[in-house]
Scaffold this active site. Structure first.
Site, PDB file in Angstrom:
ATOM      1  N   ASP A  12       1.091  -1.188   0.102  1.00 12.38           N
ATOM      2  CA  ASP A  12       0.070  -0.286   0.094  1.00 12.38           C
ATOM      3  C   ASP A  12       0.975   1.357  -0.105  1.00 12.38           C
ATOM      4  O   ASP A  12       2.042   1.074  -0.089  1.00 12.38           O
ATOM      5  CB  ASP A  12      -1.019   0.042   0.857  1.00 12.38           C
ATOM      6  CG  ASP A  12      -0.258   0.212   2.604  1.00 12.38           C
ATOM      7  OD1 ASP A  12       1.204   0.117   2.529  1.00 12.38           O
ATOM      8  OD2 ASP A  12      -1.154   0.014   3.843  1.00 12.38           O
ATOM      9  N   HIS A  13       0.419   2.456   0.571  1.00  8.38           N
ATOM     10  CA  HIS A  13       1.113   3.436  -0.106  1.00  8.38           C
ATOM     11  C   HIS A  13       2.242   3.970   0.950  1.00  8.38           C
ATOM     12  O   HIS A  13       3.417   4.118   1.197  1.00  8.38           O
ATOM     13  CB  HIS A  13       0.018   5.042   0.242  1.00  8.38           C
ATOM     14  CG  HIS A  13      -1.028   4.533   1.083  1.00  8.38           C
ATOM     15  ND1 HIS A  13      -1.926   4.100   1.607  1.00  8.38           N
ATOM     16  CD2 HIS A  13      -0.037   5.768   3.274  1.00  8.38           C
ATOM     17  CE1 HIS A  13      -1.966   3.724   2.894  1.00  8.38           C
ATOM     18  NE2 HIS A  13      -1.583   4.653   3.510  1.00  8.38           N
ATOM     19  N   CYS A  64       3.181  -3.583   3.985  1.00  7.75           N
ATOM     20  CA  CYS A  64       2.989  -2.126   4.566  1.00  7.75           C
ATOM     21  C   CYS A  64       2.443  -1.410   5.878  1.00  7.75           C
ATOM     22  O   CYS A  64       3.989  -1.763   5.825  1.00  7.75           O
ATOM     23  CB  CYS A  64       0.974  -2.595   4.480  1.00  7.75           C
ATOM     24  SG  CYS A  64       0.870  -3.484   6.227  1.00  7.75           S
ATOM     25  N   GLY A  65       2.413  -0.233   6.640  1.00  7.71           N
ATOM     26  CA  GLY A  65       3.135  -0.386   7.571  1.00  7.71           C
ATOM     27  C   GLY A  65       3.303  -0.392   8.550  1.00  7.71           C
ATOM     28  O   GLY A  65       4.820  -0.653   8.948  1.00  7.71           O
ATOM     29  N   THR A  66       2.734  -2.058   8.718  1.00  2.08           N
ATOM     30  CA  THR A  66       2.713  -2.857   9.899  1.00  2.08           C
ATOM     31  C   THR A  66       3.063  -3.990   9.280  1.00  2.08           C
ATOM     32  O   THR A  66       3.405  -4.824   9.933  1.00  2.08           O
ATOM     33  CB  THR A  66       1.418  -2.706  11.191  1.00  2.08           C
ATOM     34  OG1 THR A  66       0.755  -3.535  10.513  1.00  2.08           O
ATOM     35  CG2 THR A  66       2.156  -2.155  12.172  1.00  2.08           C
ATOM     36  N   GLY A  67       2.731  -4.710   8.405  1.00  2.00           N
ATOM     37  CA  GLY A  67       2.666  -5.851   7.678  1.00  2.00           C
ATOM     38  C   GLY A  67       1.500  -6.753   8.318  1.00  2.00           C
ATOM     39  O   GLY A  67       1.391  -7.507   7.520  1.00  2.00           O
ATOM     40  N   GLY A 120      -2.164  -6.233   8.261  1.00  2.49           N
ATOM     41  CA  GLY A 120      -2.895  -6.517   7.467  1.00  2.49           C
ATOM     42  C   GLY A 120      -2.618  -7.050   6.116  1.00  2.49           C
ATOM     43  O   GLY A 120      -3.493  -8.340   5.787  1.00  2.49           O
ATOM     44  N   HIS A 176      10.607 -24.581   8.515  1.00  2.00           N
ATOM     45  CA  HIS A 176       9.919 -25.580   8.842  1.00  2.00           C
ATOM     46  C   HIS A 176       8.343 -25.400   8.211  1.00  2.00           C
ATOM     47  O   HIS A 176       8.011 -25.625   8.382  1.00  2.00           O
ATOM     48  CB  HIS A 176       9.974 -24.924  10.320  1.00  2.00           C
ATOM     49  CG  HIS A 176      11.400 -25.818  11.364  1.00  2.00           C
ATOM     50  ND1 HIS A 176      11.132 -25.816  12.513  1.00  2.00           N
ATOM     51  CD2 HIS A 176      12.326 -26.210  10.469  1.00  2.00           C
ATOM     52  CE1 HIS A 176      12.149 -25.776  12.593  1.00  2.00           C
ATOM     53  NE2 HIS A 176      12.679 -26.587  12.212  1.00  2.00           N
ATOM     54  N   ASN A 177       8.202 -23.811   8.313  1.00  2.00           N
ATOM     55  CA  ASN A 177       6.877 -23.267   7.101  1.00  2.00           C
ATOM     56  C   ASN A 177       6.267 -23.706   6.522  1.00  2.00           C
ATOM     57  O   ASN A 177       5.510 -23.083   6.032  1.00  2.00           O
ATOM     58  CB  ASN A 177       6.317 -22.087   8.278  1.00  2.00           C
ATOM     59  CG  ASN A 177       6.109 -21.534   9.846  1.00  2.00           C
ATOM     60  OD1 ASN A 177       7.448 -21.561   9.980  1.00  2.00           O
ATOM     61  ND2 ASN A 177       6.096 -23.121  10.993  1.00  2.00           N
ATOM     62  N   ARG A 189       9.423 -33.513   9.010  1.00  2.00           N
ATOM     63  CA  ARG A 189       7.792 -33.823   9.895  1.00  2.00           C
ATOM     64  C   ARG A 189       7.659 -32.691   9.791  1.00  2.00           C
ATOM     65  O   ARG A 189       6.362 -32.611  10.438  1.00  2.00           O
ATOM     66  CB  ARG A 189       8.251 -33.467  11.065  1.00  2.00           C
ATOM     67  CG  ARG A 189       9.581 -32.974  11.664  1.00  2.00           C
ATOM     68  CD  ARG A 189      10.287 -33.108  13.274  1.00  2.00           C
ATOM     69  NE  ARG A 189      11.175 -32.041  13.627  1.00  2.00           N
ATOM     70  CZ  ARG A 189      12.344 -31.499  13.303  1.00  2.00           C
ATOM     71  NH1 ARG A 189      13.070 -31.897  12.197  1.00  2.00           N
ATOM     72  NH2 ARG A 189      12.772 -30.409  13.670  1.00  2.00           N
ATOM     73  N   HIS A 190       8.036 -31.780   8.961  1.00  2.00           N
ATOM     74  CA  HIS A 190       7.237 -30.711   8.498  1.00  2.00           C
ATOM     75  C   HIS A 190       6.169 -30.771   7.649  1.00  2.00           C
ATOM     76  O   HIS A 190       5.475 -29.615   8.037  1.00  2.00           O
ATOM     77  CB  HIS A 190       8.264 -29.210   8.199  1.00  2.00           C
ATOM     78  CG  HIS A 190       9.329 -29.414   9.839  1.00  2.00           C
ATOM     79  ND1 HIS A 190       9.065 -29.178  10.931  1.00  2.00           N
ATOM     80  CD2 HIS A 190      10.619 -29.533   9.548  1.00  2.00           C
ATOM     81  CE1 HIS A 190       9.896 -29.029  12.363  1.00  2.00           C
ATOM     82  NE2 HIS A 190      11.525 -29.210  11.368  1.00  2.00           N
ATOM     83  N   ARG A 199       2.810 -31.686   9.416  1.00  2.00           N
ATOM     84  CA  ARG A 199       2.521 -30.395  10.649  1.00  2.00           C
ATOM     85  C   ARG A 199       2.158 -29.031   9.123  1.00  2.00           C
ATOM     86  O   ARG A 199       1.102 -28.568   9.349  1.00  2.00           O
ATOM     87  CB  ARG A 199       3.620 -29.487  11.266  1.00  2.00           C
ATOM     88  CG  ARG A 199       4.302 -30.842  11.868  1.00  2.00           C
ATOM     89  CD  ARG A 199       4.884 -30.191  12.864  1.00  2.00           C
ATOM     90  NE  ARG A 199       5.996 -31.303  13.608  1.00  2.00           N
ATOM     91  CZ  ARG A 199       6.750 -31.141  14.256  1.00  2.00           C
ATOM     92  NH1 ARG A 199       8.297 -30.323  14.148  1.00  2.00           N
ATOM     93  NH2 ARG A 199       7.342 -32.270  15.090  1.00  2.00           N
TER      94      ARG A 199
HETATM   95  C1  RB5 Z   1      -1.734   2.280   6.557  1.00  2.00           C
HETATM   96  O1  RB5 Z   1      -2.241   3.424   7.572  1.00  2.00           O
HETATM   97  C2  RB5 Z   1      -1.916   1.009   7.831  1.00  2.00           C
HETATM   98  O2  RB5 Z   1      -2.650   0.518   8.460  1.00  2.00           O
HETATM   99  C3  RB5 Z   1      -1.420  -0.071   7.036  1.00  2.00           C
HETATM  100  O3  RB5 Z   1      -0.449   0.226   6.152  1.00  2.00           O
HETATM  101  C4  RB5 Z   1      -0.962  -0.920   7.743  1.00  2.00           C
HETATM  102  O4  RB5 Z   1      -0.093  -1.163   8.627  1.00  2.00           O
HETATM  103  C5  RB5 Z   1      -2.522  -2.089   7.712  1.00  2.00           C
HETATM  104  O5  RB5 Z   1      -2.032  -3.213   7.961  1.00  2.00           O
END
Ligand code: RB5
Length: 145
Positions: free
Chosen positions: A10-11, A66-69, A71, A99-100, A133-134, A137
């Site tokens: 995203d942005h 994204c901002g946090t990864g 979402g 493993h995953n 084994r993985h 799972r």
């Molecule tokens: C955008 O502001 C933010 O919510 C998005 O990038 C992300 O972090 C969502 O998980």
């Protein structure tokens, strides 16, 4: 065999996605960018679903930023056959493959800097699934199994 990395953001993730795309190219990956390519505010699930669909079709490994990864990983993991790993450290990125059998990496641009993110991507791309084994799972991850 051509190595393909399908990328999206995203942005908030746009700048880091571009930096990580350059890292992947240097490692010999063909990078397929499904957007966004604008800094205008946008909705992360739109890109998560596009990239996850391509990964589920077997077109390559995936990268979502994204901002946090968070979402991105939530949306991507709604797709059958997609195992998206949100990683903020190198060890987790390696283990997600070994493993995953993760096939999609999610990174938070507001969480990790570009240097660490590059090392995370390198670890993700340079390790493979150990099987054994993985295998059992990983098969149990899908609710229908
Ligand atoms: C955008 O502001 C933010 O919510 C998005 O990038 C992300 O972090 C969502 O998980």
């Amino acid at each position: 065999m051509a190595k393909t990395l399908i990328v999206g953001s995203d942005h908030a993730g746009l700048g880091l996605k571009r930096e990580l795309s350059a890292v992947a190219s240097e490692l010999g990956y063909e990078v397929v960018d499904l957007g966004t390519n604008s800094s205008d505010s946008t909705d992360y699930p739109d890109y998560a679903h596009q990239v996850a669909s391509a990964v589920a079709r077997g077109e390559g490994l995936g990268l979502l930023v994204c901002g946090t990864g968070i979402g991105m990983s939530m949306a991507a993991n709604r797709h059958a056959g997609v195992r998206a790993a949100l990683c903020g450290d190198v060890f987790s990125a390696s283990m997600s493959r070994q493993h995953n059998d993760a096939n999609l990496l999610c990174v938070g641009a507001r969480v990790v800097g570009p240097g660490l993110a590059g090392e995370i991507l390198k670890a993700f791309l340079s390790h493979g699934f150990e099987g054994g084994r993985h295998e059992r799972r990983v098969k149990k991850i899908e609710p229908s199994a």
